[in-house]
Design an enzyme around this catalytic site. Sequence first.
Site, PDB file in Angstrom:
ATOM      1  CD  GLU C  14      -1.605   2.449   0.998  1.00  0.00           C
ATOM      2  OE1 GLU C  14      -2.247   3.177   0.232  1.00  0.00           O
ATOM      3  OE2 GLU C  14      -0.604   2.858   1.597  1.00  0.00           O
ATOM      4  CB  CYS C  62      -4.807   2.403   5.687  1.00  0.00           C
ATOM      5  SG  CYS C  62      -4.395   0.914   4.779  1.00  0.00           S
ATOM      6  CB  CYS C  65      -5.393  -2.103   7.993  1.00  0.00           C
ATOM      7  SG  CYS C  65      -4.713  -0.458   8.219  1.00  0.00           S
ATOM      8  CG  HIS C  69      -6.219   3.497  10.965  1.00  0.00           C
ATOM      9  ND1 HIS C  69      -5.096   3.727  11.718  1.00  0.00           N
ATOM     10  CD2 HIS C  69      -5.797   2.873   9.841  1.00  0.00           C
ATOM     11  CE1 HIS C  69      -4.040   3.270  11.068  1.00  0.00           C
ATOM     12  NE2 HIS C  69      -4.437   2.743   9.926  1.00  0.00           N
ATOM     13  NE  ARG C 470      -0.533  -3.992   5.960  1.00  0.00           N
ATOM     14  CZ  ARG C 470      -1.789  -4.424   5.866  1.00  0.00           C
ATOM     15  NH1 ARG C 470      -2.621  -4.322   6.873  1.00  0.00           N
ATOM     16  NH2 ARG C 470      -2.229  -4.975   4.742  1.00  0.00           N
ATOM     17  CB  SER C 493       3.423   0.805   8.190  1.00  0.00           C
ATOM     18  OG  SER C 493       2.839  -0.411   7.787  1.00  0.00           O
ATOM     19  CB  CYS C 537       0.237  -0.230   5.217  1.00  0.00           C
ATOM     20  SG  CYS C 537      -1.112   0.857   4.812  1.00  0.00           S
ATOM     21  CB  CYS C 540      -0.856   2.563   7.727  1.00  0.00           C
ATOM     22  SG  CYS C 540      -2.433   1.750   7.861  1.00  0.00           S
TER      23      CYS C 540
HETATM   24  N1  NFV Z   1       0.533  -0.300   9.170  1.00  0.00           N
HETATM   25  C1  NFV Z   1      -0.635  -0.428   9.072  1.00  0.00           C
HETATM   26 FE1  NFV Z   1      -2.342  -0.610   8.799  1.00  0.00          FE
HETATM   27  C2  NFV Z   1      -2.520  -2.224   9.386  1.00  0.00           C
HETATM   28  N2  NFV Z   1      -2.666  -3.380   9.626  1.00  0.00           N
HETATM   29  C3  NFV Z   1      -2.674  -0.004  10.501  1.00  0.00           C
HETATM   30  O1  NFV Z   1      -2.919   0.376  11.573  1.00  0.00           O
HETATM   31  O2  NFV Z   1      -2.290  -1.108   7.023  1.00  0.00           O
HETATM   32 NI1  NFV Z   1      -2.865  -0.160   6.032  1.00  0.00          NI
END
Ligand code: NFV
Lengths: 395, 221, 543
Positions: C14, C62, C65, C69, C470, C493, C537, C540
């Site tokens: 990502e 993101c 995931c 969040h 992640r 990340s 990612c 993120c």
């Molecule tokens: N790094 C990250 Fe995420 C995840 N899993 C986060 O909180 O991916 Ni887009």
Amino acid sequence: MRGSDDYSKAVSNHYKQLMEYCKINQERLDRELPPPREDLNDLLAERGVSRRDFIKWTSVMTSLLMLPPMFRPALATAAENFSRLPIAWLHFAECTGCTEAFLRTSYPNVADIVLETISLEYHETVMAAAGHQAEQNLEKCMADFKKKFVCVIEGALPRGLNGQYLRLGPKGKTAIQIAKEVTRSAAATVCIGACACYGNIQAAKPNPTDAAGISKVLGISTVNIAGCPPNAVNFVGTLLHYLMFGGMPPLDSIGRPIWAYGQRIHDVCERRSHYDAGEFVEEWGDDGAKKGWCLYNVGCKGPYTFANCGKVRFNDSVSWPVMSGHGCIGCTEPGFWDTMAPLEKPIHEASIGGGERTVDNIGLVLTGLTAAGVAAHAVASAIRHKGKDEEEKHD
Amino acid sequence: MEIRPVKEWSAAIMINHWAMALSIFVLIVTGFYIADPYTIYQGETVDKFFVGNMRYVHILFGIFLLFIFIWRLYLAFFSKFHADWKDFFAWLDFECTWDQIKFYLLIKKDPPEHCALYGPMQSLAYSGLFFMIFVILVTGLILMGAGYHAGMTAFLYKIFKPVENMLGGLAIVRYVHHIFTWLFILFIIVHVYMAFWYDAILKEGTVSSMISGVLFEKEGK
Amino acid sequence: MTKRIIVDPITRIEGHLRIECEVDDGNVIRDAWSTITLWRGIETILKGRDPRDAGLIVQRFCGVCTYVHYEASIMACEDAFGIKPPPNARIIRNLIQGSWYLGDHIMHFYHLHGLDWVDIVSALSADPKKAVELAKSYSADPYNCSETHYKAVQQRLTKFVKSGRLGPFSNAYWGNPSYKLPPEANLIIVSHYLDALQVSKVAAQMQAIFGGKNPHPQSLVVGGVTCVMDALDADRLGQYLFRLKELQNFIETAYLPDVLLAAAYYKGEGAAGIGGGVKNYLSYGGFPLDDDMNTFLFPRGVVKNRDIAKPLKLDEEKITEEVTHAWYKGTEPQHPFKGTTDPEYTGYDANGNVKGGEKYSWCKAPRYDGQPHEVGPLARMLVGYAVGNEKIKALVDGTLKATGIPVSALFSTLGRTAARCIETKYVADHIEGWVGELIANVKKGDTRTWTRCDVPSKPAQGRGMTEPPRGALGHWIRIENKVIANYQAVVPSTWNCSPRDKAGKRGPYEESLVGTKLAKVDQPLEILRTIHSFDPCMACAVH
Ligand code: NFV
Ligand code: HEM
Ligand code: HEM
Ligand code: SF4
Ligand code: SF4
Ligand code: F3S
Ligand SMILES: [Mg+2]
């Protein structure tokens, strides 16, 4: 009924012309586009989709695109040709949610299989090559398919710092530079998602990177598949339309295909009868919520939002935001993070600069002040003009 | 002292005035309900249409207001009794306006000579009000057009769509519509008070003038 | 002589990541810099808004995931408001999060990471019959396994190659000596690559059942969840469970066996510790199992210096971020409650390389107790193992035994990839129990899905900490005058992609690359493999 006769004649003439146009275009594409990468019919067979199911799907899709049934065969041809259309998909300031939506589309029909045949000449999230080799792929696509490939853009363009909030590739070009180069040699540019269409989250106030949508930054016209993320069906339909007519479907005044974004959420909402009846969810999880009442009072922005979510739903028609009991947040509209806030209350309950300062509270206070001012003025006038009355009496 | 009645308002203006007043009143009440609807608990969903009716009444009176407003504009330009469109610009005589302000603020005891039908502040207030009506009509028509895709409504919506885009979408249109509702409320308080105040101070019968059409002028004025 | 190589864009992740390495004459990476090349400024955008809107906004960090969040933000608000969601809401959140793990990890292994291990072109020369035999030696009933199916997959690929339009597979590193799998193994995994496209859709549908849609579900609110109709609908739960079974089957008969199959051929690399990186591991604890958030499916804790014998307790005060080498103003490490995000961009040098000695990334440098830490599946498995979680121990030990790899091989690129697979099974095995818990609770008459609450009018602060796919994720919120006064997110990340800190210590990506030998300097396959093993990612990490 002469008038209506003329009308239906005009309509049928119009469609005849459109059909002619469609034929010419499909013949042209047949000559110009590279051979198919994948055989849709094989793939359909492999997935257990019969020819009949496929025909049925073409009629649903044709009517979704607001075309009469005579276009069904042309749409079928377009679907079979889907894999011939080279696509370069660019990522800018975004979250990759649109890519996810597109990879995970499951419409209870053929659309997702059609989508699977898509020919991604460049797509950073799925392509095997990286770095220099990735850059070469993009250059090759632009050279081999000049003015023939469709450029799909996911993400906004930051204009601040001369575009340097986003630099890409081994040479560290700014996103704006790359966007200019690629869209210039593309046959058409399709913006997928609110970021590319109108800037979206990074462009929300105070827009620290001065981000904006593609058409605004580059000054080109784009087809805007709005939504965060949009329903991939809207993307498929738009490309099918392109494969039929060589151009984009009729758009509304902000670039959205009318067939998908012509009506408000509120006007096709399954909870609408509760709205009209005056039955509202007053707080989360209350009895109204359990009965599926209208979400207006907990902030649904369906009345201000043009999209077909309630009709096509998401993920194999499993659900959509209103169905899951949370209002729509207006994600297909420009600037929705700012214009639709607060997301969980009606808009007029937005706080102006924090605390309880809403328009209504300000209105009430001003009304109070005005009333008090008027009363004070009345008292003061009574005193001030007392003498006057007496003077007049002496006249 | 002699007091003689002077015909101030034509019947058309009076009817127009009270029709407008009524519409605005209904629009405020129904508008606030639309903004903040409370739940109707008793009865089956299929038997209820409360919000639907409120919207219906609101839009109905909204369209009334549209026609009343057009009529009022017509009168302003073509009234046989007194085409008063110029009078709405009385406030451009700044000196006179300043004197009028002093009169309102009770610094001066007497109002300045009117050079027009309306006092300068009055003209300013009514110009402002016409602007407010214009805005609330346009925003109202946009809100209406967003939901109905046929006939005149659709046509007007096409015309006003750029306004919607310029403002930043339907949500903002609705917000502006809502803010202007409050401006109407503020206007009404001051407007009605001033009508009574004039009556009390100048004894010209301002309040009843909107009913009888007659204002009482004192000799020599 | 060393030379500088640039890999930008790193694809199949990502977002926008650039890796620069210094490679010596023996093709060994001597130093590395990881640079995130996009800043969006969402922490700045959050200020002054209604705290209840934050969840949906930060979800746009993101699209991969996404939900995590949303949840972390809602948890931070609940902490600040001083409330707890009712049990049903906690369970439903776990159900959404759980299905996220399944979909995300499967997609990662096949679509993002797979091509680092698997050579598609080699699969064309596989013998389908032998492939069936090979698959059966790793699973009693392998997923979608038959000679005809494997042949069909080969035909489909051949058609690509013949049409000269490889699409996303063109110009890659096929034939690179770093690919170790025999053609049959390649064919098996490639066929599952195609199957997984379908299967990850099923996981997305599970999320949509309670979330309204995927990505970016829309059914969480401060105090609970909104999907009360779905939660109380037995039919809906059935739809969810039905799909869970489908995924469990795929995990048992494709994902796990495929990872074991790959491990068999790549175990040398694991044993050599390639891609090991920093030696500290961190987990905040994920999937709360009780309403007071005392017990978690993934335990909380820290492993320092790879010492699994002595796990440490997590002390939230020791979490900081600093920006000596990131494009922001500031010098001192800051706790997220007091964190700032003020851009200060300094660009690349005259040769177009990052200025490694100065600021060089939009990614901040998170530190725990002053040290860089790796987060993610490997960290979770190590912490779980270290604190003595029986189930995790059994799964890890079982896998090691099955592949004949020593424990020390876990600290590697391969270990990271294997840990992700193990935890997918671990999560999948628990989800059904939660559905049961939900049903039991509703049967008891508890249909609450929301705890009444309002934004506190006095200044308040709170944090939400969780374990998304992640790794360790924290959101810290401060509220004043009923609006957001400050918002800081430190994301998995961010930890892993961290640039150097003031003391010059490299972040996990950077450290894991140092010492890796490239088979061909102009084909960054090994770099991709190690970087992908973290499942990067970037949206993120920087937000
Ligand atoms: N790094 C990250 Fe995420 C995840 N899993 C986060 O909180 O991916 Ni887009
Ligand atoms: C003085 C005049 C008016 C007042 C005070 C008024 C007031 C309001 C208010 C307070 C609302 C609710 C806004 C919100 O949700 O915050 C509203 C909605 C609305 N108004 Fe008016 N309004 C006026 C005139 C009009 C006119 C002239 C029209 C149309 C011709 C109109 C059409 C509408 C419509 C369509 C809505 C939205 C209702 C819906 O579809 O949900 N209004 N109005
Ligand atoms: C005691 C009651 C009132 C009196 C004596 C009164 C008197 C007046 C007068 C003398 C004018 C200027 C005439 C004109 O140019 O039309 C006027 C204008 C106006 N009044 Fe009133 N008014 C009263 C109440 C109200 C109320 C309750 C409303 C609204 C809800 C209202 C709305 C208006 C409007 C919209 C105008 C200006 C437009 C126009 O000039 O036609 N009035 N009023
Ligand atoms: S439109 Fe939404 S889902 Fe798509 S990239 Fe932008 S933030 Fe992500
Ligand atoms: S839930 Fe939203 S879209 Fe549906 S009727 Fe109510 S306000 Fe309209
Ligand atoms: S939030 Fe977006 S997804 Fe549809 S229901 Fe509303 S437009
Ligand atoms: Mg941060």
